[in-house]
Each structure stands twice: as C-alpha cells, then as structure tokens.
Design a protein around this motif. Structure first.
Motif, PDB file in Angstrom:
ATOM      1  N   HIS A  45       3.355  -6.330   6.185  1.00  9.87           N
ATOM      2  CA  HIS A  45       2.980  -5.451   5.242  1.00  9.87           C
ATOM      3  C   HIS A  45       3.435  -5.350   3.708  1.00  9.87           C
ATOM      4  N   VAL A  46       3.713  -5.360   2.758  1.00 11.45           N
ATOM      5  CA  VAL A  46       4.304  -5.698   1.946  1.00 11.45           C
ATOM      6  C   VAL A  46       3.149  -5.087   0.051  1.00 11.45           C
ATOM      7  N   LEU A  47       4.510  -3.648  -0.292  1.00  5.78           N
ATOM      8  CA  LEU A  47       3.696  -3.421  -0.571  1.00  5.78           C
ATOM      9  C   LEU A  47       4.364  -3.970  -2.568  1.00  5.78           C
ATOM     10  N   ASP A  48       3.616  -4.010  -3.600  1.00  4.99           N
ATOM     11  CA  ASP A  48       4.206  -4.294  -4.759  1.00  4.99           C
ATOM     12  C   ASP A  48       3.557  -3.838  -5.239  1.00  4.99           C
ATOM     13  N   VAL A  49       4.227  -2.804  -6.286  1.00  2.00           N
ATOM     14  CA  VAL A  49       3.533  -1.923  -7.475  1.00  2.00           C
ATOM     15  C   VAL A  49       4.160  -2.164  -8.439  1.00  2.00           C
ATOM     16  N   ASN A  51       3.880   5.198   6.208  1.00  3.74           N
ATOM     17  CA  ASN A  51       4.354   4.607   7.134  1.00  3.74           C
ATOM     18  C   ASN A  51       3.740   3.073   7.986  1.00  3.74           C
ATOM     19  N   TYR A  52       3.390   3.042   6.591  1.00  2.00           N
ATOM     20  CA  TYR A  52       2.903   1.999   7.101  1.00  2.00           C
ATOM     21  C   TYR A  52       3.430   0.057   6.769  1.00  2.00           C
ATOM     22  N   TYR A  53       3.718   0.300   5.261  1.00  2.00           N
ATOM     23  CA  TYR A  53       4.884  -1.025   5.081  1.00  2.00           C
ATOM     24  C   TYR A  53       6.108  -1.183   5.704  1.00  2.00           C
ATOM     25  N   HIS A  54       6.056  -2.365   5.454  1.00  2.00           N
ATOM     26  CA  HIS A  54       7.547  -2.600   6.230  1.00  2.00           C
ATOM     27  C   HIS A  54       8.705  -2.966   4.446  1.00  2.00           C
TER      28      HIS A  54
END
Length: 303
Positions: free
Chosen positions: A125-129, A189-192
């Motif tokens: 899980h990746v978040l790209d901001v 607490n979701y993204y790696h």
C-alpha cells in the motif's frame, strides 16, 4: 541551457511557487493556502499541474541533452522501496539496528512497547502525495493511492488537500468519492510507504511541512517508510544544517532516517517509522546539537 519549451514550463512552476510565497508574506501561511487552493485560483493550479507533468516527461526520459540529464527521482524511489521491502530486506536490517539501539538505552529498554510489520505482502500500500500524474501507478508490486491538490488532466489521481484531509484510525481503506474522484478520509496505520516527491517545498511554511510529516507518520504501518525527494542543485554540504533540522524534527515524530543521497538536482531521503516512537524521540534528544530546531525549513524561507 534549457530548451525554450523547458524554460516556459519551468517559469510556470516557479511563478506558482513565487505567487504562494508572496501571499504568505502578505497574509500568513494559513490564509495564503486558503486563497491558493480556492476556486479563483483553479485555472492557475491546472496550468501548474500540466507544466509539472510535461517537465517530468523531459527530465525522466531525456538522454540526449547533457543539461537536462538527471537520474530519475521516480526510478530512485522505486529502487529503494523494492530493496527495502523485498530484494535486500532492508527493513529487517533496520529493525535489528533499532533493537540494538533500544538495548543500549537502559532507561528505555524495559518500559517501551515495540510494534513490528508483518512480512511484506505481494503488493504494498503506497500513498503518493502531490502525485500530479501517478508516476508509480504502473509498478506491479505497488498498490498506489495517488492524490494531488489539482491532478493533471486525464491522470488516475484523486483530488485531495493533504493538509486538511482527515486521518481516521477506524477506516479499513481509503474513503473515496468515485463521482468526484476525491479522497474524503485516509486510514491510519495502513500504508507501507508514503511518498513526498517535490511536495514539501511547495508548502509555504515550516509548520505546514511538519504537519505533512506528522500525518505521514500516522498513516504508516510500523516499519513503513516515508520517501522524501526535494529539489537541491547545490553541493552536498550547502544545506547540511537544514537537513540536520529535518532529521531531528522527523525523529521527534517517530521517523528515523535510513537513507540519504544527494543527486545532481535533488536530495533523496528515506525515513522509517521506528519500532517505538519513544526510541526515536530518545535518539533525537541524545543527538541534538546546538542550534538544531524542530522545524522543516527550506532555503526559500530566508528570502
């Protein structure tokens, strides 16, 4: 020298940054951000997003013109993420280092609870901001949530203002409004991995940058990583004092730096959510130097 088109695009980006900085001087960072993100500035933001997407195409693919060559920030991030979680198991090496560090802090070792990541899944899980055009979206082992204040036209990117989007510990997954292609809330607490590529320098104040990093800590799983890429054309020692501040400020949040690399026009860093926030904060206190402050400052703040 840059091509005429490259210069035109760069001027659009610089003009947007300069405008926000001027608004901040006039009204303060909070009001400046409200005006910058308001409907009256929507056309300028769209123009900025288009310019950023085109510039990325020039920088990431050009191999002919020496003055445009730079090692790909996107490739750098993908390479490190892959090594950290998979091919080199860097997360295990850093875990062992933190365990040894904790054992050396006798005043902490018996009172601290530690949290660990499970074995990495097949897709992270990746978040790209500040994603703009979702450059990480085609990587098979990355499940990317790409968000941007103003996504590039046609990009698979969700609209969100990261400064104001809510982080919710009860969510099992990102809360998305499909019709508006907008993120309402993000799960804690979701993204790696969280990626800030050319994001923090966009924010007009040190406080807003620190807020972004605090949110990244809340969004990351234990032992997850925050990848920060920031523009920097100076020699490696020029901004050393600022980078020490960044390292200290993020350690106080619970994020320990595990990678630093200076490339020709960018600085690439990786911070890891430590197995214990108390451990990270204690490390920061032990290594605090005179003049170090808990702030995410950039060179433009001085002008």
């Amino acid at each position: 020298m840059a091509t005429e088109e490259h210069q035109r695009l760069a001027d659009i980006v610089k003009g947007c940054h300069d405008s926000l900085r001027q608004l901040t001087k006039l009204y303060g960072a909070e009001r400046a951000w409200q005006e910058h993100t308001g409907p009256d500035n929507a056309e300028k933001l769209s123009e900025y997003a288009d310019a950023m997407q085109q510039l990325a195409g020039i920088w990431e693919t050009n191999t002919n013109k020496t003055e445009l060559q730079a090692r790909s920030r996107i490739k750098w991030a993908i390479d490190y993420i892959t090594k950290y979680f998979y091919t080199e198991g860097i997360y295990l090496q850093k875990r062992q280092r933190e365990q040894r560090l904790l054992a050396s802090y006798h005043e902490l070792c018996e009172s601290v609870d530690c949290s660990y990541m499970d074995e990495p899944p097949d897709r992270l899980h990746v978040l790209d901001v500040g994603s703009c055009f979702n450059p990480f979206g085609n990587i098979p082992h990355l499940d990317v949530t790409a968000i941007d204040l103003c996504p590039a036209q046609g990009a698979l990117v969700l609209q969100a203002d990261f400064l104001t989007v809510e982080v919710d510990a009860t969510l099992p997954a990102p809360e998305i409004c499909d019709q508006k292609k907008k993120v309402n809330r993000l799960p804690a607490n979701y993204y790696h991995c969280v990626i800030f590529s050319l994001l923090l320098e966009y924010m007009p104040s040190a406080e807003q940058r620190l807020l972004c990093c605090r949110k990244a800590y809340e969004l990351l799983r234990p032992e997850g990583i925050l990848v920060i890429i920031t523009p920097d054309s100076q020699h490696v020692g020029k901004n050393a004092s600022l980078m020490k501040n960044w390292r200290f400020a993020l350690a106080k949040l619970g994020l320990l730096r595990v990678r630093f690399e200076k490339l020709p026009h960018i600085t690439c860093m990786v911070f890891r959510r430590a197995i214990s926030q108390e451990l990270s904060q204690h490390w920061a206190s032990v290594h605090r130097e005179e003049g170090i402050c808990e702030a995410i400052q950039i060179p433009q703040d001085e002008h």
